[in-house]
Write an enzyme that holds these catalytic residues in place. Structure first.
Site, PDB file in Angstrom:
ATOM      1  CB  SER A  10      -7.280  21.290 -66.320  1.00 52.27           C
ATOM      2  OG  SER A  10      -5.916  21.065 -66.184  1.00 52.27           O
TER       3      SER A  10
ATOM      4  CE  LYS B 100     -11.459  20.226 -63.654  1.00 51.48           C
ATOM      5  NZ  LYS B 100     -12.588  21.083 -63.281  1.00 51.48           N
TER       6      LYS B 100
ATOM      7  CE1 TYR C 287      -8.720  18.887 -61.477  1.00 52.03           C
ATOM      8  CE2 TYR C 287      -6.668  18.716 -62.728  1.00 52.03           C
ATOM      9  CZ  TYR C 287      -7.766  19.454 -62.308  1.00 52.03           C
ATOM     10  OH  TYR C 287      -7.915  20.741 -62.738  1.00 52.03           O
TER      11      TYR C 287
END
Ligand code: UDP
Length: 356
Positions: A137, A167, A163
């Site tokens: 992302s 990643k 989050y």
């Protein structure tokens, strides 16, 4: 494809939003597809049936899709899938993705995203499958230091939630893995803002509860599920004061994965390469509202509220590496993104549960 037997691609998290849309061009390009998903964030089918998004994909492509309801943390069950199928390449979508929730239950996010990924990579290694496309992302860039964001922009600095960090950590694990063993071919795709739906309107994004992201929220206001959109701040240094993002049509994003798989299948990546997937154009919140309102013919009531914590003014990418390395570029406009979202939302006002 030249070879007589089509390469088999395993999609982890293939019943989710990005995964399910990606199955379509993969099958249309001649790949065999195997999907695993633990259905923690996907609409389950009736007893004995496949999950609803997979059934929709089957209807669209006119083919059966092999599906396993399996959790990546369940090492043995995942390993059995590798025993059973001659998997050539993996696209790893599976993971938790709610930014706010990741601040409340970070351990769950690290267990599912990071430990799940490690399990997968270990199983791949044990089965000598060393070709991987990883769903990352743009959030790994943190607050942009320059625009448009190139892949050489720093990553991992001042990341505000579990989050984004998960990643970033997985990207790091992949870099280490590739450094340790030169046989790995890994493409890390850093998505900007995927939106939209399959143009048939039969498949789209179905967030559980209140949508965190702009486009599904706008769509739910337009269809009458929610009374009013909150616009998070109009005092940014942007065209109209509202946040600017690089929205990307989900089918363009899906095609980007096919381009990445084709590249990986040539075995020429040799290591881990990170690539931005976006259009390279930024649109403001008010521009999205305006375009959505035009294509839907619906008024979209909104109110300006304070900034959302952790948001930046603008984020859009330099998409030139995707073009030179993968031969991919986004084709669809903001209007098409809104049209296809609207088609899906108006056909399925309550998401997949409307379809059951
Ligand atoms: N946004 C908004 N209201 C919402 C959701 C989002 O104004 O209900 C804004 C948000 O502040 C940002 C843009 O819309 O400027 C895109 O937000 P989204 O959560 O979709 O993507 P991200 O912030 O992760 O890029």
């Amino acid at each position: 494809m030249n070879s007589s037997k089509s390469p088999c691609v395993l999609l982890t998290g293939g019943a989710g939003y990005v995964g399910s849309h990606t199955i379509i061009p993969l099958i249309e390009s001649g790949y065999e597809v195997v999907v695993l998903d633990n259905l923690s964030n996907a609409c389950k089918g009736d007893e004995g049936q496949k999950p609803v998004p997979i059934t929709k994909v089957e209807e669209i492509v006119g083919k059966q899709v092999t599906f396993y309801n399996v959790d990546l943390l369940d090492y043995n069950s995942v390993a059995q899938i590798f025993d059973k199928h001659d998997i050539s390449c993996v696209i790893h979508f599976a993971g938790l993705k709610a930014v706010g929730e990741s601040c409340v239950i970070p351990l769950t996010y690290y267990r599912v995203n990071v430990s799940g990924s490690i399990n997968l990579f270990e199983i791949m290694k044990a089965h000598n499958v060393k070709k991987l496309v990883f769903s990352s992302s743009s959030t790994v860039y943190g607050e942009p230091k320059f625009l448009p964001i190139t892949e050489s922009h720093s990553v991992g600095q001042n990341l505000l939630n579990g989050y984004a960090k998960s990643k970033y950590y997985i990207e790091g694990i992949l870099q280490d893995l590739c450094n340790s063993d030169k046989e790995w071919n890994v493409i890390i795709l850093r998505y900007f803002n995927p939106v939209g739906a399959h143009p048939s309107g039969q498949l789209g994004e179905d967030p559980t509860g209140i949508p965190n992201n702009l486009m599904p929220f706008v769509a739910q206001v337009a269809v009458g599920n929610r009374p009013c959109l909150k616009v998070f701040g109009n005092d940014y240094d942007t065209i109209d004061g509202t946040g600017v993002r690089d929205y990307l049509h989900i089918m363009d994003l899906a095609d980007g994965h096919v381009s990445a798989v084709k590249k990986i299948e040539t075995n020429s990546v040799n290591g881990a390469v990170a690539i931005n997937l976006g259009t390279g154009n930024g649109f403001s919140v008010l521009q999205v509202i305006e375009t959505f309102s035009q294509v839907s013919g619906r008024k979209i009531p909104y109110e300006i509220v304070g900034r959302r914590q952790g948001d930046c003014a603008s984020s859009y990418c330099d998409a030139s590496l995707a073009k030179s390395f993968l031969g991919w570029e986004a084709k669809k406009t903001l209007k098409e993104m809104c049209e296809d979202t609207w088609k899906w939302q108006s056909m399925y006002p309550k998401g997949f549960s409307t379809a059951k």
